[in-house]
Structures are given as C-alpha cells and as structure tokens.
Scaffold this motif. Structure first.
Motif, short mmCIF file in Angstrom:
data_model
loop_
_atom_site.label_atom_id
_atom_site.label_comp_id
_atom_site.label_asym_id
_atom_site.label_seq_id
_atom_site.Cartn_x
_atom_site.Cartn_y
_atom_site.Cartn_z
N THR A 258 -4.68 39.50 18.69
CA THR A 258 -4.10 39.25 17.42
C THR A 258 -5.28 39.44 16.20
OG1 THR A 258 -3.08 37.22 18.55
CG2 THR A 258 -3.17 37.19 16.10
N LYS A 259 -6.46 39.26 16.48
CA LYS A 259 -7.41 39.38 15.42
C LYS A 259 -7.23 41.03 14.97
CE LYS A 259 -10.49 38.50 12.23
NZ LYS A 259 -10.01 37.68 10.93
N GLU A 260 -7.35 41.88 16.00
CA GLU A 260 -7.47 43.30 15.97
C GLU A 260 -6.28 43.97 15.06
OE1 GLU A 260 -9.65 45.60 16.19
OE2 GLU A 260 -11.16 44.31 17.02
N LEU A 261 -4.86 43.29 15.36
CA LEU A 261 -3.73 43.59 14.94
C LEU A 261 -3.79 43.35 13.07
CD1 LEU A 261 -0.81 42.72 17.24
CD2 LEU A 261 -1.95 45.04 16.92
N GLU A 262 -4.35 41.97 13.11
CA GLU A 262 -4.43 41.22 11.43
C GLU A 262 -5.30 42.32 10.86
OE1 GLU A 262 -5.09 37.06 10.57
OE2 GLU A 262 -6.84 38.07 10.58
N LEU A 263 -6.44 42.74 11.48
CA LEU A 263 -7.57 43.51 10.50
C LEU A 263 -7.00 44.80 10.25
CD1 LEU A 263 -10.58 42.47 12.48
CD2 LEU A 263 -9.94 41.64 10.16
N TYR A 264 -6.02 45.34 11.02
CA TYR A 264 -5.61 46.69 10.83
C TYR A 264 -4.25 46.30 9.87
CZ TYR A 264 -2.88 50.96 11.41
OH TYR A 264 -2.38 52.28 11.46
N LYS A 265 -3.54 45.80 10.14
CA LYS A 265 -2.28 45.44 8.92
C LYS A 265 -1.67 44.19 9.43
CE LYS A 265 -0.20 49.05 7.52
NZ LYS A 265 0.67 50.11 7.43
N GLU A 266 -1.81 43.13 8.24
CA GLU A 266 -1.53 41.61 8.81
C GLU A 266 0.07 41.78 8.98
OE1 GLU A 266 -2.45 37.60 6.54
OE2 GLU A 266 -3.40 39.34 5.88
N GLU A 267 0.94 42.72 8.44
CA GLU A 267 2.31 42.40 8.64
C GLU A 267 2.76 42.68 10.12
OE1 GLU A 267 0.85 44.86 6.34
OE2 GLU A 267 1.01 43.67 4.75
N LEU A 268 1.73 43.18 10.97
CA LEU A 268 2.20 43.45 12.22
C LEU A 268 2.24 42.04 12.90
CD1 LEU A 268 -0.34 46.33 13.39
CD2 LEU A 268 2.35 46.42 13.08
N LEU A 269 1.70 41.23 12.41
CA LEU A 269 1.95 39.74 13.20
C LEU A 269 3.16 39.18 12.66
CD1 LEU A 269 -1.76 38.18 12.38
CD2 LEU A 269 -0.94 39.65 14.29
N GLY A 270 4.02 39.66 11.85
CA GLY A 270 5.47 39.42 11.69
C GLY A 270 6.46 39.85 12.48
N LYS A 271 5.89 40.67 13.36
CA LYS A 271 6.85 41.20 14.55
C LYS A 271 7.20 40.19 15.43
CE LYS A 271 5.76 46.07 14.28
NZ LYS A 271 6.93 46.85 14.03
N PRO A 272 8.36 40.01 16.00
CA PRO A 272 8.58 39.13 17.21
C PRO A 272 7.82 39.83 18.56
CG PRO A 272 10.64 39.90 16.24
CD PRO A 272 9.52 40.71 15.73
N ALA A 273 7.30 38.80 19.16
CA ALA A 273 6.15 39.12 20.41
C ALA A 273 6.88 38.21 21.50
CB ALA A 273 4.86 39.07 19.78
N ILE A 274 6.58 38.72 22.67
CA ILE A 274 6.64 38.15 23.93
C ILE A 274 5.10 38.42 24.69
CG2 ILE A 274 7.56 38.39 26.33
CD1 ILE A 274 9.97 39.22 25.23
#
Length: 380
Positions: A258-274
């Motif tokens: 989660t942290k790696e995705l956030e540091l690259y582009k925080e908007e990625l954490l808004g994608k639905p996830a399983i």
C-alpha cells in the motif's frame, strides 16, 4: 459453468504498451499570382481508434514509425483551386492516450471510431500570404495504453501471482521458486457462460523502493495505473526478498505494498481492490490467517507497530478478502465469482455517477424562467 481462455502476447513478441511516432502534416500548395489562384491545403495526420489492433502491430507494420500526410497541389491555369492533400490515418487500439514529447495530453481515444488530429496540414498559398504556402505541423507523439486489463495482480516477487494466473486461465507463464520470474505483463482471460470475460494481468513483481524506480519500479507501477481494479496477492507465510533482508509478515506485506503505491501515485489507492491470500495449502497457514484477519480488522492500530515512514496515509479497504491455494485450487471458484461481482459493482456505481452528471448538466443548461415585471416589487 465457467471456462477459461488465455490471451498471451508472446505470439506477437514482447508486449508493447506505448510507442513513439513522428507525424507530419502535408505542406500547402503554391498559389498562382497571375490569376489569384488558391493552392490546396496540406493533408492532416489523425489517430483513429480501431478494434483488434495492437501497438505491437503498428510497430511491426511501420518500422520507421513515421507518418506523413499528402501535400496540397499547386494552383494552375487548369485548376485555380489546387486539390487538398490526402489525410493520413494512424489506426490505434481503443483505450489509448496521446501525448506530446513534453507530456502534454493531446487527447484520448476511448471508443472505436474516435479520431484525434495530431498534425495539421499547412495552408495553401493565397493572396493574403503572397501566394506562398505554409508547411504542415510536425511533432513526435506518444501512444500509451490506458488500460491493459480489468484486474492487475499486485504483490512482491514470489507471492504466487503467476501460479494464480495459471490456475485462473490454465496458462503456462514462466513459474519458478525465485523472485523476478515475470518480467513483462502476462494477460489471462476468464470466460463466463454468457460470454462475458474478465482480463487479469500478472505484472512484474514489486519490491520495496519501487516508487524510486528500484527493481522494475516505474514500469510496474505504470502498468498498475492501467487496470480497472487491483488484486493484492499475499503469501500467507510472509515475504523475504533475500537472505539478508528482513522477513515480512502477511499483514506487513499488505502495508508495504500500500505504501509503495501511495508514494508513486496516491490516486492508485482509490481503485477498488481485492485481497487474495495465497498458499493456504502450506503448514500453519490457518494460524497465520487468523493472525492476519485480526490485524486487518484493526488496521490502524496494528500498523502503528511499524516505523512511521512505512505507514500509508490511508490504508487499503478491500472489497473482498479471499484465502486461496493456486496449487490445490482451494477458494478459486469463489475468487472467480467475486472477480466478476466486483467489476459489476464498479460498473453500476460508475453508471449511476454518469447519470447524475448528465442530469446536473441538463439542469445547468435549462434557462431560468424570466419573471415579468407587473409593477410590483421584485423579490430580493
């Protein structure tokens, strides 16, 4: 009944998700000063969205990657108005964005038949230009796939992503018990009874520091942007990249991903996830699962056990959490069902949002009624 098919880009060679092209509009034709003739305009270069075409096919068919439109004809006694040059069409896949070399977005092609002007032709010579024509526009452009799959498998190397894709699609991607087996996207497709299909991409493994371009770094993270939803794949027994690196628990793995995705582009954490918890056939898997579930139920408090610099600003909230074994098939039928369900839920939300946006737009466009003034004081 669900049956699975496999789409593998290996038959086309290496997977291509972006391509750089040189485009040039046609030059205009000369005017005819003696008779006031008008030279023809140069042709335009357009990118046109078309189904069943890939960027790899463009690269193979046009190795020079140069596209030029036709020049306008000169004005003459036989034809005072010179003919316009022919346009050149670059057929490209549906779902691409077109940018200039400096990153300026020229447009997107989201539906078959969408057209985008990328290089305008020059004007023919006229009285106003001293009968001299102008040259066509020329530039380098990039075509980038916006979407490569419905789901992108996100995980550290050796989490079992390739094995999971194999189990879902009966494919045979390269699988080995060491990191970095996957070096480019592998796309599998799950087919359903009603001919619906869901594409799942096995992406190169992420490592700590990927946001700083370590390992596959930005290549991996760029692909993550191009999926509708994310599927975190976590080894229930934890993760260790090498013998000299620390062992990460399953929950710590979720936090670090989660942290790696956030540091690259925080908007990625808004994608639905399983969240897929893999390797449930291993010894002590049930005990590790109970521990992981306890941490997931109280993510904020559990994440405080880690250093502040690895704790994401906002933790992932998974739509579904599924324990599976890609080796034995445990949990895979449920996973297949939830994959489709999650996409249908997203489509329903987006459709409702689009309907709401259209309604608001219509309301803004409807003119407000004019109230006639009959001599009475107007409301304030």
């Amino acid at each position: 009944m669900v049956w699975i098919s496999r789409v593998c880009f290996r038959k086309y060679g290496n997977f291509v998700d972006n391509i750089r092209l040189y485009v040039r509009g046609g030059s205009g034709g000369m005017g005819l000063p003696r008779l006031g003739g008008h030279g023809g305009n140069g042709g335009d270069v357009l990118v046109v969205a078309k189904k069943d075409i890939t960027l790899k096919q463009i690269k193979d068919k046009h190795p020079s990657k140069r596209f030029a439109a036709g020049a306008g004809s000169n004005s003459s006694i036989q034809a005072l108005r010179g003919a316009n040059g022919e346009d050149t069409q670059v057929f490209a896949p549906v779902g691409i964005s077109v940018t200039t070399d400096n990153g300026r977005i020229l447009g997107e092609l989201n539906c078959e038949g969408d057209r985008l002007l990328v290089a305008k032709g020059g004007r023919g010579g006229t009285l106003h230009s001293g009968f001299l024509p102008s040259k066509g526009q020329n530039r380098h452009i990039r075509l980038d796939l916006k979407l490569i799959a419905d789901f992108g498998l996100v995980g550290f190397p050796n989490a079992g992503k390739s094995s999971l894709l194999t189990a879902l699609s009966h494919a045979k991607p390269r699988i080995a018990n060491y990191p970095f087996t996957t070096l480019r996207p592998e796309i599998g497709k799950v087919m359903y009874d009603d001919h619906n299909q869901v594409s799942v991409a096995d992406l190169p493994g992420l490592i700590e520091g990927a946001h700083m371009n370590k390992g596959m770094g930005h290549k991996f993270l760029k692909h993550v942007e191009r999926t509708k939803q994310l599927m975190f794949v976590v080894d229930i027994s934890g993760f260790q990249l090498a013998s000299k690196t620390p062992v990460r628990s399953a929950f710590e793995t979720v936090v670090l991903l989660t942290k790696e995705l956030e540091l690259y582009k925080e908007e990625l954490l808004g994608k639905p996830a399983i969240l897929v918890i893999n390797k449930m056939d291993l010894p002590e898997a049930q005990g590790h699962l109970r521990e992981l579930e306890a941490h997931l139920e109280n993510q904020e408090e559990s994440s405080r056990l880690f250093p502040k610099d690895v704790i994401p600003k906002s933790l992932m909230h998974f739509t579904h959490i599924i324990p599976v074994s890609a080796t034995t098939g445990l949990g895979l039928p449920l996973l297949k069902s939830l994959i489709r369900q999650s996409l249908e839920e997203q489509d329903a939300i987006e459709t409702e949002g689009q309907r709401h946006e259209r309604l608001l737009k219509l309301r803004r466009e409807i003119p407000k009624p004019t109230i006639p003034n009959w001599g009475f004081p107007q409301p304030t």
